[in-house]
Design a protein around this motif. Structure first.
Motif, PDB file in Angstrom:
ATOM      1  N   ILE A 170       0.645  -1.160  -0.158  1.00 31.45           N
ATOM      2  CA  ILE A 170      -0.137  -0.020  -0.080  1.00 31.45           C
ATOM      3  C   ILE A 170       0.913   1.163   0.105  1.00 31.45           C
ATOM      4  O   ILE A 170       0.473   2.353  -0.696  1.00 31.45           O
ATOM      5  N   GLU A 171       1.835   1.261   0.762  1.00 32.17           N
ATOM      6  CA  GLU A 171       2.881   2.327   0.828  1.00 32.17           C
ATOM      7  C   GLU A 171       3.571   2.663  -0.397  1.00 32.17           C
ATOM      8  O   GLU A 171       3.658   3.850  -0.925  1.00 32.17           O
ATOM      9  N   MET A 172       3.924   1.574  -0.966  1.00 32.46           N
ATOM     10  CA  MET A 172       4.738   1.571  -2.263  1.00 32.46           C
ATOM     11  C   MET A 172       3.653   2.132  -3.346  1.00 32.46           C
ATOM     12  O   MET A 172       4.060   3.103  -4.410  1.00 32.46           O
ATOM     13  N   VAL A 173       2.683   1.853  -3.526  1.00 25.74           N
ATOM     14  CA  VAL A 173       1.339   2.175  -4.324  1.00 25.74           C
ATOM     15  C   VAL A 173       1.427   3.789  -4.262  1.00 25.74           C
ATOM     16  O   VAL A 173       1.109   4.336  -5.068  1.00 25.74           O
ATOM     17  N   ASN A 174       1.199   3.915  -2.984  1.00 24.93           N
ATOM     18  CA  ASN A 174       1.005   5.425  -2.652  1.00 24.93           C
ATOM     19  C   ASN A 174       1.854   6.273  -3.101  1.00 24.93           C
ATOM     20  O   ASN A 174       1.804   7.314  -3.532  1.00 24.93           O
ATOM     21  N   ARG A 175       3.394   5.941  -2.759  1.00 27.04           N
ATOM     22  CA  ARG A 175       4.457   6.596  -3.268  1.00 27.04           C
ATOM     23  C   ARG A 175       4.746   6.782  -4.818  1.00 27.04           C
ATOM     24  O   ARG A 175       4.993   7.717  -5.239  1.00 27.04           O
ATOM     25  N   SER A 176       4.579   5.861  -5.424  1.00 29.86           N
ATOM     26  CA  SER A 176       4.875   5.785  -6.942  1.00 29.86           C
ATOM     27  C   SER A 176       3.838   5.606  -7.826  1.00 29.86           C
ATOM     28  O   SER A 176       3.886   5.943  -8.962  1.00 29.86           O
ATOM     29  N   LEU A 177       2.479   5.286  -7.668  1.00 33.58           N
ATOM     30  CA  LEU A 177       1.595   5.039  -8.454  1.00 33.58           C
ATOM     31  C   LEU A 177       0.231   5.765  -8.332  1.00 33.58           C
ATOM     32  O   LEU A 177      -0.632   6.058  -9.169  1.00 33.58           O
ATOM     33  N   ASN A 178      -0.204   5.865  -6.900  1.00 34.42           N
ATOM     34  CA  ASN A 178      -1.724   6.327  -6.688  1.00 34.42           C
ATOM     35  C   ASN A 178      -1.343   7.172  -5.167  1.00 34.42           C
ATOM     36  O   ASN A 178      -1.561   6.629  -4.265  1.00 34.42           O
ATOM     37  N   PRO A 179      -1.162   8.418  -5.528  1.00 31.76           N
ATOM     38  CA  PRO A 179      -0.704   9.394  -4.123  1.00 31.76           C
ATOM     39  C   PRO A 179      -2.114   9.453  -3.262  1.00 31.76           C
ATOM     40  O   PRO A 179      -1.726   9.755  -2.048  1.00 31.76           O
ATOM     41  N   ARG A 180      -3.207   9.329  -3.862  1.00 33.08           N
ATOM     42  CA  ARG A 180      -4.350   9.249  -2.951  1.00 33.08           C
ATOM     43  C   ARG A 180      -4.694   8.256  -1.870  1.00 33.08           C
ATOM     44  O   ARG A 180      -5.364   8.181  -1.180  1.00 33.08           O
ATOM     45  N   LEU A 181      -3.967   6.957  -2.238  1.00 38.79           N
ATOM     46  CA  LEU A 181      -4.364   5.727  -1.671  1.00 38.79           C
ATOM     47  C   LEU A 181      -4.104   5.896  -0.240  1.00 38.79           C
ATOM     48  O   LEU A 181      -3.038   6.246   0.171  1.00 38.79           O
ATOM     49  N   GLU A 182      -4.912   5.283   0.686  1.00 39.36           N
ATOM     50  CA  GLU A 182      -4.784   5.385   2.081  1.00 39.36           C
ATOM     51  C   GLU A 182      -5.408   4.006   2.646  1.00 39.36           C
ATOM     52  O   GLU A 182      -6.245   3.543   2.084  1.00 39.36           O
ATOM     53  N   LEU A 183      -4.932   3.910   3.978  1.00 32.34           N
ATOM     54  CA  LEU A 183      -5.610   2.722   4.719  1.00 32.34           C
ATOM     55  C   LEU A 183      -7.139   3.153   5.279  1.00 32.34           C
ATOM     56  O   LEU A 183      -7.250   4.194   5.993  1.00 32.34           O
ATOM     57  N   GLU A 184      -8.268   2.346   4.571  1.00 28.61           N
ATOM     58  CA  GLU A 184      -9.483   3.004   5.109  1.00 28.61           C
ATOM     59  C   GLU A 184      -9.570   2.319   6.721  1.00 28.61           C
ATOM     60  O   GLU A 184     -10.225   3.078   7.524  1.00 28.61           O
ATOM     61  N   GLY A 185      -9.089   1.356   6.640  1.00 32.58           N
ATOM     62  CA  GLY A 185      -9.228   0.641   8.068  1.00 32.58           C
ATOM     63  C   GLY A 185      -9.163  -0.938   8.231  1.00 32.58           C
ATOM     64  O   GLY A 185      -8.960  -1.332   6.840  1.00 32.58           O
ATOM     65  N   ILE A 186      -8.956  -1.507   9.266  1.00 31.84           N
ATOM     66  CA  ILE A 186      -8.942  -3.090   9.257  1.00 31.84           C
ATOM     67  C   ILE A 186     -10.189  -3.625   9.904  1.00 31.84           C
ATOM     68  O   ILE A 186     -10.710  -3.054  11.077  1.00 31.84           O
ATOM     69  N   VAL A 187     -10.831  -4.448   9.312  1.00 37.06           N
ATOM     70  CA  VAL A 187     -12.102  -5.317  10.070  1.00 37.06           C
ATOM     71  C   VAL A 187     -11.647  -6.544  10.620  1.00 37.06           C
ATOM     72  O   VAL A 187     -11.083  -7.444   9.696  1.00 37.06           O
ATOM     73  N   LEU A 188     -11.532  -6.707  11.880  1.00 35.91           N
ATOM     74  CA  LEU A 188     -11.408  -8.087  12.529  1.00 35.91           C
ATOM     75  C   LEU A 188     -12.619  -9.120  11.960  1.00 35.91           C
ATOM     76  O   LEU A 188     -13.678  -8.491  12.286  1.00 35.91           O
ATOM     77  N   THR A 189     -12.383  -9.992  11.595  1.00 35.01           N
ATOM     78  CA  THR A 189     -13.414 -10.989  11.214  1.00 35.01           C
ATOM     79  C   THR A 189     -13.085 -12.612  11.808  1.00 35.01           C
ATOM     80  O   THR A 189     -12.034 -12.655  12.465  1.00 35.01           O
ATOM     81  N   MET A 190     -14.141 -13.170  11.646  1.00 37.41           N
ATOM     82  CA  MET A 190     -14.156 -14.752  12.364  1.00 37.41           C
ATOM     83  C   MET A 190     -13.722 -14.410  13.777  1.00 37.41           C
ATOM     84  O   MET A 190     -13.042 -15.420  14.377  1.00 37.41           O
ATOM     85  N   THR A 191     -14.252 -13.432  14.390  1.00 38.61           N
ATOM     86  CA  THR A 191     -13.678 -13.506  15.990  1.00 38.61           C
ATOM     87  C   THR A 191     -14.530 -14.372  16.807  1.00 38.61           C
ATOM     88  O   THR A 191     -15.634 -14.861  16.595  1.00 38.61           O
TER      89      THR A 191
END
Length: 265
Positions: A170-191
């Motif tokens: 994600i960081e690599m894509v943000n730096r070199s290919l898509n500067p708007r890309l960010e982490l929306e969030g993490i969803v814990l599943t199958m808890t």
């Protein structure tokens, strides 16, 4: 008549590890938001096509699906189908996507095929991209087309091992290919609150990623696993189930977070 020129917020749902609830989250979060009145487009770029099946789109209806869209053989509007849920449309996946890495290897701007296709406009409020497990060309297309990445993470030890690689991607894509890309969030599943390891993993993930982890966690629930065989999301299969209620809560939290950051109206 939908405004085809309005740019929706685009969310890639990705995790390089399979079996973590990625497609399940794509189907059920999209459905919960659609039931709430938003116009949602789900783009299935996973060759397995499970999101398409889970929303009642049989193989006989898919035509070229996302493969034809990426290849430039069809338009965004022509590739878009109605799903089993009102306000939720889908561009389905077909098995031809399996060879995408090789077939598009010599294609100009091959990493930007999905982004370029979405520039046609779709009239949706939100677009979700169900990426395949792994970090190949299809997932890269999803990350470059997206504004943000939503990461479903199973609350078990091995699911943690690959997340650092995904974050680096994600960081690599943000730096070199898509500067708007960010982490929306993490969803814990199958808890599973009865499982000490599940609880420990949840605690560790929240401790490391802080407020990037959604408060809402998705529990293990048999209704969630049964619903796809009926071609409907869990909230239409069993609205009162713990799984359906969890995804409704996740949708509400997703909207609160997005609106507080003013990234969605």
């Amino acid at each position: 008549m939908p405004d085809q020129t309005r740019r929706p917020r685009i969310i890639a749902i990705a995790n390089q590890k399979g079996g973590v609830g990625k497609t399940t989250t794509a189907i059920n979060l999209a459905a919960a938001l659609a039931v709430g009145g938003l116009k949602i487009l789900l783009i299935d770029i996973d060759p397995q096509g499970n999101a398409s099946t889970g929303l009642g789109v049989g193989h006989e209806r898919r035509n070229g699906g996302t493969y034809a869209l990426l290849a430039g053989d069809t338009s965004l509007a022509a590739a878009t189908l109605e799903s089993s849920v009102e306000n939720l449309t889908i561009i389905p996946a077909v098995a031809d996507l399996i060879g995408a890495d090789l077939e598009f290897a010599q294609t100009e701007r091959r990493e930007f095929l999905l982004r370029d296709a979405l520039a046609q406009g779709c009239g949706a409020d939100l677009v979700f991209i169900d990426c395949p497990p792994g970090l190949g060309l299809l997932t890269l297309n999803g990350l470059i087309a997206a504004d943000a990445v939503l990461v479903p993470l199973q609350a078990e030890f091995f699911a943690l091992e690959g997340i650092s690689q995904l974050m680096r991607t994600i960081e690599m894509v943000n730096r070199s290919l898509n500067p708007r890309l960010e982490l929306e969030g993490i969803v814990l599943t199958m808890t599973d609150k009865r499982n000490n390891l599940s609880e420990q993993v949840s605690t560790d993930v929240r401790g490391f990623f802080k407020d990037k982890v959604f408060d809402t966690a998705i529990p293990r629930n048999i209704r969630i696993t049964e619903a796809p065989s009926h071609g409907i999301p869990v909230l239409l299969y069993d609205f009162r189930s713990a799984g359906a209620q969890a995804y409704l809560a996740l949708a509400a939290e997703f909207l609160r977070r997005a609106r507080s950051r003013r990234v969605i109206a």
